[in-house]
Every structure is written in C-alpha cells, then in structure tokens.
Design a protein around this motif. Structure first.
Motif, PDB file in Angstrom:
ATOM      1  N   VAL A 219     -13.338  71.294  28.804  1.00  0.00           N
ATOM      2  CA  VAL A 219     -14.637  71.790  28.343  1.00  0.00           C
ATOM      3  C   VAL A 219     -14.863  71.445  26.874  1.00  0.00           C
ATOM      4  CG1 VAL A 219     -15.942  73.901  27.850  1.00  0.00           C
ATOM      5  CG2 VAL A 219     -14.833  73.606  30.068  1.00  0.00           C
ATOM      6  N   ALA A 220     -13.804  71.463  26.055  1.00  0.00           N
ATOM      7  CA  ALA A 220     -13.960  71.131  24.639  1.00  0.00           C
ATOM      8  C   ALA A 220     -14.423  69.686  24.460  1.00  0.00           C
ATOM      9  CB  ALA A 220     -12.644  71.361  23.896  1.00  0.00           C
ATOM     10  N   ALA A 221     -13.948  68.783  25.312  1.00  0.00           N
ATOM     11  CA  ALA A 221     -14.415  67.392  25.252  1.00  0.00           C
ATOM     12  C   ALA A 221     -15.883  67.307  25.644  1.00  0.00           C
ATOM     13  CB  ALA A 221     -13.562  66.521  26.166  1.00  0.00           C
ATOM     14  N   ARG A 238     -27.253  71.116  20.100  1.00  0.00           N
ATOM     15  CA  ARG A 238     -27.055  71.989  18.943  1.00  0.00           C
ATOM     16  C   ARG A 238     -25.569  72.357  18.799  1.00  0.00           C
ATOM     17  NH1 ARG A 238     -31.478  70.956  17.023  1.00  0.00           N
ATOM     18  NH2 ARG A 238     -33.312  72.298  16.982  1.00  0.00           N
ATOM     19  N   LEU A 239     -24.948  72.714  19.920  1.00  0.00           N
ATOM     20  CA  LEU A 239     -23.538  73.084  19.882  1.00  0.00           C
ATOM     21  C   LEU A 239     -22.672  71.895  19.478  1.00  0.00           C
ATOM     22  CD1 LEU A 239     -21.232  75.078  20.350  1.00  0.00           C
ATOM     23  CD2 LEU A 239     -21.245  74.423  22.761  1.00  0.00           C
ATOM     24  N   ALA A 240     -22.971  70.726  19.999  1.00  0.00           N
ATOM     25  CA  ALA A 240     -22.168  69.541  19.668  1.00  0.00           C
ATOM     26  C   ALA A 240     -22.220  69.236  18.173  1.00  0.00           C
ATOM     27  CB  ALA A 240     -22.658  68.346  20.473  1.00  0.00           C
ATOM     28  N   HIS A 250     -11.685  71.583  18.029  1.00  0.00           N
ATOM     29  CA  HIS A 250     -10.708  70.502  18.206  1.00  0.00           C
ATOM     30  C   HIS A 250      -9.345  71.055  18.636  1.00  0.00           C
ATOM     31  CE1 HIS A 250     -13.852  68.371  16.035  1.00  0.00           C
ATOM     32  NE2 HIS A 250     -13.291  67.240  16.409  1.00  0.00           N
ATOM     33  N   ASP A 251      -9.033  72.291  18.245  1.00  0.00           N
ATOM     34  CA  ASP A 251      -7.777  72.919  18.688  1.00  0.00           C
ATOM     35  C   ASP A 251      -7.814  73.279  20.169  1.00  0.00           C
ATOM     36  OD1 ASP A 251      -6.414  72.760  16.306  1.00  0.00           O
ATOM     37  OD2 ASP A 251      -6.998  74.746  15.610  1.00  0.00           O
TER      38      ASP A 251
END
Length: 499
Positions: A219-221, A238-240, A250-251
């Motif tokens: 999901v982080a990617a 907006r979130l990106a 990134h963690d």
C-alpha cells in the motif's frame, strides 16, 4: 417466587463477618503504553496552535483532501527534512474516525483505551503515546523509549501500584506492556532495541502488536505512485505529494520479495522507489535502519494479524506505474524463490487486513488471526478482548484459534450520486448477513441487501447522495465482531487546471 441469596464480598447484610474469602479483581498491575498507527495521532502546529490532523468535525476531511491547501501544513519543511523537528506536535490519540486514500478508514482509539482502563489497577497505569507519524520510525522510537521509562518510574511510585503488587505472583514490581497498532509496532520494536535505554527491554513484560507491517506494505508503494501513476481522484494525488517527502511513509514500504519481473520476483531497491514516485535517499535510509533491526526480538511479543480481507501483496512496475496484485511469493529455506515446473515464480494468496498482508504482520509463525480490517484491529470487539486477555496473562498461553471468518472489500473513494459495489468474501449465502452503510455524522443510513456474486462471495450495490465519511458494517451470527470499514464519498472530478 423466592429471591436467590445475594452475595457480598465484604460483610453480610446483618453485619456479620464475611463467609467467603475476598475474590481478587482481574486486573494487571503492569504499566501499559498505547502506541497508535500512522495518522492515528492528532497533530497541531506548535507556533499557531492550529490542528493539522485529527479534527472531529466531518467537514474537516473534505476541506483537507479536496481543497488546494488543505494538507499543506503537514508537508515537511526544508528544516524538518534536514532533521530539525518540533514545529508539529502530537497532542493526543485520534478521537474521531478519519480517512486517507489507500489507508482508508483510520479508527479512533477510545474503545481500546476504555477496555484497557477496565483492566489496569488504576488509570494512572496507562500512557497513550501520540507521535508525529510523518517522521522516521527511528526518531519516534527514541521519544517512546524515554517516555516509557518515565511512565514506568511514575507508576511504580503510585499508591495503586503498591496495593496491586501485593496481589501479584511473587509480588513482583510492575513492568511495561506495550499495545501497538500498525506503525506503532515498528516504533515499539525500535524503541526496545535501538532506543538508547539498555534496561527497557528487561523492564518490559510483553508487547502486543495489532496489524503491524513488520515487512512493510505494498500500500505504501501505491501511495507514493499516485502522482505519476494512472489518473486518480484528487485526494490520492494530494496524499502522494505529501508522502513523497515523509520518512514515515518510506518506512512502510515493502521489504519482502514483492516486485514481479518476468518469470521471477525480487525486493524493491531505492532506485525502484525513486522510479515509482518516492524519494530514493529516504528509501535507502529506511532500508539501512531496518537492517539494524533485523533479527531483534521483542520480549513477550504476541502479534495479531488481520485475515480474510482482500489485500495487495505484490506489484509490477509498468513504465513507472505501480500495478498491485493480491497474491504474494514465497521462498524456500535457502532463500530461493519457489517456482513451478516451468521456472515461473509461484503465486500464493495470503490475504490480510486490507492494508497489511498476513505474512508481513508477524515476525514469526503463531500470530493470532482475526478477521477484521486494518483500522478495526485496534477497535473491534474481538481485538479488544484479545488485548485484555494478554494484559491479564502471567504466562505465555500460546495463540488463540480463529474461524476462517468473512472478508469485506469496499472502494476507498466513491462518487456521490453514482452506484458502486461492496464485496463480502468467505460465503455465498446472504442468509443471516446484515449490511449497512451509514454516515459517520448520522445524516444518512442505508440498509443494503447482499446477493450471491461470482465464486465464494456476496455483492451489494450502493449509491450515496452526499459527500462525507461513511461506515460500512457487516454483521453475522458467525462473526465474533462486526466487520467495518470507512470510505469517503466526494465529487467525481475535483481537479483544476493547476492541480
């Protein structure tokens, strides 16, 4: 009818001495620390006093995600990117439901806190640890280690600790118990192993993690790729833009074998992260940090993993665009990828909690499986009961067993006035299944009728009249706890030429 005799642990109604020994209350004398997940802490600007994340008013979410500058104060400043922190402060745990693209519903922690309050010797034994989730796990881990030490020392001096200690096995001193949701488990693990307090681990009785992505999450990617990937609604872009400079996101990137290439698969590299829209240097720093954590155990660790929910577990990079899939890869003991007779990497379905896939949520086999969505792992009844049982343990009793359960899949963003569908997996029989969609502020409520869809699943069609935050709830006799998920409804096209 004769009324049954009434018991009294103190004295009889006539004032004579009690006839039975006192029953010791089922409470723990340990100190409990609650560590929330990403976006689970209310953030405010220490200079202006303005709340930046976590307002209770439902309209706040629409302003945050749909207006041009709604999230601007959350962006890391150049000074913060260089390591000077303090502008943004974490005031308390999230008090009202919130929503974020891809991460979907973010549930508040008051139900979990209330359950723990009923299980400790005194409310003073509880310390919530809100933190600035934008920052690196390492930064918050050092803060947690210091605050946990201070909390334990204060609790050991509290009169309620002395009284409760006399009822404990061997009258031992109270120790620390961490209850950590999502990213909070990463912060806790780092605090216990790299938090610059060499005695903290010995002073900890146990750690319960709820849906913690120990191996990261695909999901982080997806979050980082929203800017340059396929066209998406405005909240996602907006979130990106916000996440691309956030070490905390990134963690959360996957550190397991997940990138599908040709007939095989491999782990993401910092250059891959840069290609999909993230920051290569932040990705490199994160990988180095987690390499230091590799192999480190937490004392008395028990993990809870969400199951049976559709969860992305792998991805392809197609000219810089992430194509996520709901299957994963496995390796043999020697590290070699499992392949079929034609040499193609085998694909496996592991499910998860909708955000963290099953295998990433535990450091070793034996996690407690609960069929809940990621946000509800810190608020659902079954999860709260598991936490309470853990707090009352003196010995490791081993993980509980769980039924296969049902799964719930909903979009994270829907358009008002347009039909959309939800999916209930794990059954094709709608009998005994109750499903509702209700506005968080109570203005709209829809009872929807699931019908048999393709395969072992049910579908239901919904249309919402107004923008806002909604809760989908599925209840069934076979569920120990209702399935819930939050979703956001908004306009279909919120982009402007400047976006």
């Amino acid at each position: 009818m004769t009324k049954p005799p009434q018991s009294n642990p103190g004295r009889s109604p006539a004032g004579s001495p009690r006839l039975h020994p006192e029953v010791v209350p089922a409470v723990t004398h340990d100190a409990v620390v609650i560590v929330p997940g990403i976006m689970g802490s209310e953030l405010y600007d220490a200079v202006t006093g303005r709340v930046l994340w976590g307002l209770a008013h439902p309209q706040w979410l629409a302003r945050a995600w749909l207006s041009r500058d709604g999230l601007a104060p959350l962006h890391l400043t150049p000074e913060e990117q260089d390591g000077t922190f303090g502008r943004v402060q974490a005031r308390r745990l999230l008090r009202a439901p919130a929503w974020s693209p891809f991460l979907r519903g973010i549930e508040p922690y008051h139900k979990l806190t209330r359950a723990i309050e009923e299980t400790v010797a005194d409310p003073a034994a509880i310390m919530p640890f809100p933190y600035d989730w934008r920052l690196p796990v390492a930064v918050n881990a050092r803060l947690l280690a210091a605050e946990a030490r201070k909390h334990l020392e204060q609790w050991r001096r509290h009169p309620a600790h002395a009284a409760a200690r006399r009822r404990a096995v061997d009258e031992r001193e109270g120790r620390l118990v961490f209850v950590a949701h999502s990213m909070g488990g990463l912060v806790t693990r780092a605090a216990l192993t790299l938090g610059h307090d060499s005695e903290l681990e010995a002073d900890t009785r146990g750690v319960m993690t709820l849906g913690t992505p120990f191996g990261g999450s695909v999901v982080a990617a997806n979050i980082l790729n929203s800017v340059q990937g396929a066209p998406l609604p405005l909240p996602h872009s907006r979130l990106a833009a916000l996440a691309s400079t956030m070490p905390g996101v990134h963690d959360l990137l996957p550190r397991f074998v997940c990138l599908e290439e040709g007939s095989g698969a491999r782990r993401l590299t910092p250059s891959d992260v840069g290609a999909l829209g993230g920051d290569e240097e932040l990705a490199k720093a994160s990988l180095e940090f987690f390499a230091h954590l590799s192999g480190r155990e937490m004392p008395g660790h028990r993990s809870v993993a969400g199951i049976r929910q559709d969860t992305v577990q792998s991805l392809r990079l197609d000219n810089g665009t992430v194509r996520a899939s709901e299957y994963c890869f496995r390796s043999h003991g020697n590290g070699e990828l499992m392949r079929d007779d034609d040499g193609v990497a085998r694909r496996f379905q592991a499910w998860g909690d909708g955000t963290v896939h099953r295998h990433s949520a535990s450091l070793r086999p034996g996690a407690i499986p609960i069929a809940l969505q990621h946000g509800a792992l810190a608020s659902g009844r079954a999860a709260r009961q598991t936490v309470v049982d853990f707090l009352l343990e003196e010995d490791d009793l081993g993980p509980d067993q769980a039924d296969e359960g049902l799964g719930l899949t909903v979009p994270d963003y829907v358009t008002t006035g347009s039909p959309w569908s939800l999916r209930i997996t794990g059954t094709d029989d709608p009998a005994g299944i109750d499903c509702t969609v209700e506005a968080v502020d109570g203005g709209v409520r829809r009872e929807v009728r699931p019908y048999a869809g393709d395969g072992d699943a049910l579908s239901a069609d919904v249309e919402l009249p107004a923008a806002g935050l909604y809760r989908v709830t599925v209840e069934a006799d076979r569920l120990p706890s209702p399935l819930t998920q939050l979703l956001f409804a908004g306009p279909g096209d919120t982009r402007t030429p400047q976006d």
